[in-house]
Scaffold this motif. Structure first.
Motif, PDB file in Angstrom:
ATOM      1  N   LEU A  72      -0.792  -3.988 -10.510  1.00 31.07           N
ATOM      2  CA  LEU A  72      -0.715  -2.549 -10.243  1.00 31.07           C
ATOM      3  C   LEU A  72      -0.205  -2.282  -8.835  1.00 31.07           C
ATOM      4  CD1 LEU A  72      -3.859  -0.906 -11.880  1.00 31.07           C
ATOM      5  CD2 LEU A  72      -1.501  -0.964 -12.709  1.00 31.07           C
ATOM      6  N   HIS A  73      -0.587  -3.152  -7.886  1.00 29.87           N
ATOM      7  CA  HIS A  73      -0.143  -2.939  -6.508  1.00 29.87           C
ATOM      8  C   HIS A  73       1.372  -3.075  -6.386  1.00 29.87           C
ATOM      9  CE1 HIS A  73      -4.445  -4.119  -5.655  1.00 29.87           C
ATOM     10  NE2 HIS A  73      -4.350  -2.911  -5.163  1.00 29.87           N
ATOM     11  N   SER A  74       1.955  -4.087  -7.042  1.00 26.68           N
ATOM     12  CA  SER A  74       3.410  -4.252  -6.949  1.00 26.68           C
ATOM     13  C   SER A  74       4.132  -3.133  -7.685  1.00 26.68           C
ATOM     14  CB  SER A  74       3.838  -5.624  -7.475  1.00 26.68           C
ATOM     15  OG  SER A  74       3.494  -5.786  -8.829  1.00 26.68           O
ATOM     16  N   LEU A  75       3.526  -2.632  -8.760  1.00 26.95           N
ATOM     17  CA  LEU A  75       4.103  -1.479  -9.459  1.00 26.95           C
ATOM     18  C   LEU A  75       4.139  -0.263  -8.539  1.00 26.95           C
ATOM     19  CD1 LEU A  75       5.028  -0.126 -12.209  1.00 26.95           C
ATOM     20  CD2 LEU A  75       2.619   0.506 -12.471  1.00 26.95           C
ATOM     21  N   CYS A  76       3.019   0.001  -7.866  1.00 27.11           N
ATOM     22  CA  CYS A  76       2.947   1.154  -6.957  1.00 27.11           C
ATOM     23  C   CYS A  76       3.900   0.973  -5.778  1.00 27.11           C
ATOM     24  CB  CYS A  76       1.516   1.339  -6.464  1.00 27.11           C
ATOM     25  SG  CYS A  76       0.364   1.831  -7.755  1.00 27.11           S
ATOM     26  N   TYR A  77       3.968  -0.224  -5.241  1.00 24.09           N
ATOM     27  CA  TYR A  77       4.885  -0.528  -4.145  1.00 24.09           C
ATOM     28  C   TYR A  77       6.315  -0.162  -4.539  1.00 24.09           C
ATOM     29  CZ  TYR A  77       7.454  -3.622  -0.883  1.00 24.09           C
ATOM     30  OH  TYR A  77       8.308  -4.142   0.049  1.00 24.09           O
ATOM     31  N   ARG A  78       6.711  -0.545  -5.750  1.00 23.71           N
ATOM     32  CA  ARG A  78       8.066  -0.262  -6.235  1.00 23.71           C
ATOM     33  C   ARG A  78       8.277   1.237  -6.458  1.00 23.71           C
ATOM     34  NH1 ARG A  78       8.317  -2.757 -11.397  1.00 23.71           N
ATOM     35  NH2 ARG A  78       8.282  -0.750 -12.444  1.00 23.71           N
ATOM     36  N   MET A  79       7.320   1.892  -7.107  1.00 24.53           N
ATOM     37  CA  MET A  79       7.485   3.313  -7.417  1.00 24.53           C
ATOM     38  C   MET A  79       7.507   4.182  -6.158  1.00 24.53           C
ATOM     39  SD  MET A  79       5.449   4.060 -10.978  1.00 24.53           S
ATOM     40  CE  MET A  79       3.852   3.722 -10.289  1.00 24.53           C
ATOM     41  N   LEU A  80       6.796   3.742  -5.125  1.00 25.02           N
ATOM     42  CA  LEU A  80       6.765   4.501  -3.870  1.00 25.02           C
ATOM     43  C   LEU A  80       7.968   4.201  -2.986  1.00 25.02           C
ATOM     44  CD1 LEU A  80       2.969   4.082  -3.114  1.00 25.02           C
ATOM     45  CD2 LEU A  80       4.116   6.262  -3.615  1.00 25.02           C
ATOM     46  N   GLY A  81       8.747   3.163  -3.323  1.00 27.38           N
ATOM     47  CA  GLY A  81       9.917   2.807  -2.524  1.00 27.38           C
ATOM     48  C   GLY A  81       9.562   2.281  -1.152  1.00 27.38           C
ATOM     49  N   LEU A  82       8.446   1.543  -1.061  1.00 25.50           N
ATOM     50  CA  LEU A  82       8.010   1.021   0.231  1.00 25.50           C
ATOM     51  C   LEU A  82       8.791  -0.239   0.600  1.00 25.50           C
ATOM     52  CD1 LEU A  82       4.135   1.403  -0.120  1.00 25.50           C
ATOM     53  CD2 LEU A  82       5.731   2.948   1.036  1.00 25.50           C
ATOM     54  N   SER A  83       8.746  -0.586   1.870  1.00 29.20           N
ATOM     55  CA  SER A  83       9.331  -1.835   2.349  1.00 29.20           C
ATOM     56  C   SER A  83       8.218  -2.690   2.937  1.00 29.20           C
ATOM     57  CB  SER A  83      10.391  -1.563   3.419  1.00 29.20           C
ATOM     58  OG  SER A  83       9.772  -1.005   4.575  1.00 29.20           O
ATOM     59  N   LYS A  84       8.499  -3.969   3.132  1.00 25.31           N
ATOM     60  CA  LYS A  84       7.476  -4.871   3.664  1.00 25.31           C
ATOM     61  C   LYS A  84       6.993  -4.448   5.042  1.00 25.31           C
ATOM     62  CE  LYS A  84       8.659  -9.076   1.126  1.00 25.31           C
ATOM     63  NZ  LYS A  84       9.060 -10.502   1.219  1.00 25.31           N
ATOM     64  N   THR A  85       7.873  -3.820   5.810  1.00 23.75           N
ATOM     65  CA  THR A  85       7.490  -3.411   7.165  1.00 23.75           C
ATOM     66  C   THR A  85       6.521  -2.230   7.168  1.00 23.75           C
ATOM     67  OG1 THR A  85       9.450  -1.987   7.321  1.00 23.75           O
ATOM     68  CG2 THR A  85       9.643  -4.240   8.181  1.00 23.75           C
ATOM     69  N   ASP A 173      -1.995   0.271   3.204  1.00 23.26           N
ATOM     70  CA  ASP A 173      -2.600  -0.911   2.606  1.00 23.26           C
ATOM     71  C   ASP A 173      -2.521  -0.780   1.085  1.00 23.26           C
ATOM     72  OD1 ASP A 173      -4.698   0.790   1.815  1.00 23.26           O
ATOM     73  OD2 ASP A 173      -6.061   0.107   3.385  1.00 23.26           O
ATOM     74  N   PHE A 174      -3.025  -1.778   0.367  1.00 23.80           N
ATOM     75  CA  PHE A 174      -2.879  -1.781  -1.086  1.00 23.80           C
ATOM     76  C   PHE A 174      -3.594  -0.589  -1.730  1.00 23.80           C
ATOM     77  CE2 PHE A 174      -2.257  -6.564  -0.701  1.00 23.80           C
ATOM     78  CZ  PHE A 174      -0.889  -6.459  -0.835  1.00 23.80           C
ATOM     79  N   THR A 175      -4.745  -0.218  -1.186  1.00 22.38           N
ATOM     80  CA  THR A 175      -5.476   0.922  -1.756  1.00 22.38           C
ATOM     81  C   THR A 175      -4.714   2.217  -1.529  1.00 22.38           C
ATOM     82  OG1 THR A 175      -7.551  -0.255  -1.359  1.00 22.38           O
ATOM     83  CG2 THR A 175      -7.713   2.089  -1.829  1.00 22.38           C
ATOM     84  N   ASP A 176      -4.037   2.351  -0.379  1.00 19.21           N
ATOM     85  CA  ASP A 176      -3.192   3.534  -0.140  1.00 19.21           C
ATOM     86  C   ASP A 176      -2.141   3.675  -1.239  1.00 19.21           C
ATOM     87  OD1 ASP A 176      -4.325   4.365   2.338  1.00 19.21           O
ATOM     88  OD2 ASP A 176      -3.157   2.834   3.385  1.00 19.21           O
ATOM     89  N   MET A 177      -1.557   2.544  -1.658  1.00 24.92           N
ATOM     90  CA  MET A 177      -0.504   2.597  -2.675  1.00 24.92           C
ATOM     91  C   MET A 177      -1.035   3.178  -3.978  1.00 24.92           C
ATOM     92  SD  MET A 177       1.286  -1.103  -2.152  1.00 24.92           S
ATOM     93  CE  MET A 177       1.535  -1.780  -0.516  1.00 24.92           C
TER      94      MET A 177
END
Length: 201
Positions: A72-85, A173-177
């Motif tokens: 779920l975290h990687s899904l949210c990361y992708r949908m939010l368009g976040l970067s590693k930085t 952090d992951f919970t923010d996502m």
């Protein structure tokens, strides 16, 4: 989603739960469900990668064909368009530790939901995250289970300090996502979804 459409598969390790899920995915593909409309979510990256690899190999698909086989975290990361930085990682946790005089590991691994094996500071992070994930006030979560062995003022200091640290640096952090995807109403368009190790997730 109508609860009558839910199925639960129970069994100890090694009894073929993942194979059963793959068989169900095969049925969906035979029915004409597009691969990108099938979701397979697991608690750990290792588990989601295994499910993705086994599905791709079994059905001759590429990773791009099944983008919703992930955590779920990687899904949210992708949908939010976040970067590693923009994500809290080891260096950021070390800086936070220095500022706050804490010893967060930057990673929490749990077995059966127990926090007994976590360090004192990682326990603060666990309870803070749990309140956020359950969307309840921090003190309510603390009162439910943890007021006998976790100091309230230490918990409040950690919770507020981490938020201020992230806000000042534009970090998540992951919970923010997870929280942001819920607030923004972001979700993949799926026709069927499988959740592996749902009790952990």
């Amino acid at each position: 989603m109508d609860a009558s459409n839910w199925s639960i598969i129970l069994g100890p390790p090694g009894t073929g739960k993942t194979t059963t899920i793959l068989n169900l995915i095969e049925l969906e593909l035979e029915r004409g469900t597009p691969p990108d409309r099938i979701g397979y979510f697991a608690f750990t990256k290792k588990a989601s990668d295994e499910g993705k690899m086994r599905t791709a190999e079994r059905f001759g698909l590429s990773g791009r064909d099944i983008p919703n086989f992930c955590t779920l975290h990687s899904l949210c990361y992708r949908m939010l368009g976040l970067s590693k930085t923009s994500v809290m990682q080891g260096a950021e946790y070390r800086e936070f530790n220095d500022i706050m005089g804490m010893r967060l590991s930057g990673e929490i691994k749990l077995e059966e939901g127990s926090i007994s094996m976590l360090s004192k500071d990682d326990r603060l992070r666990f309870v803070s995250n749990l309140a956020r994930l359950r969307r309840v006030p921090l003190k309510q979560q603390w009162n439910i289970h943890y007021n006998d062995d976790i100091d309230w003022y230490a918990l409040e200091r950690f919770h507020d300090g981490l938020r201020q640290f992230k806000d000042a640096r534009g970090l998540y952090d992951f919970t923010d996502m997870l929280e942001l995807c819920v607030e923004k109403g972001l979700a993949p368009k799926l026709e069927v979804m499988f959740v592996d190790e749902a009790q952990d997730l």
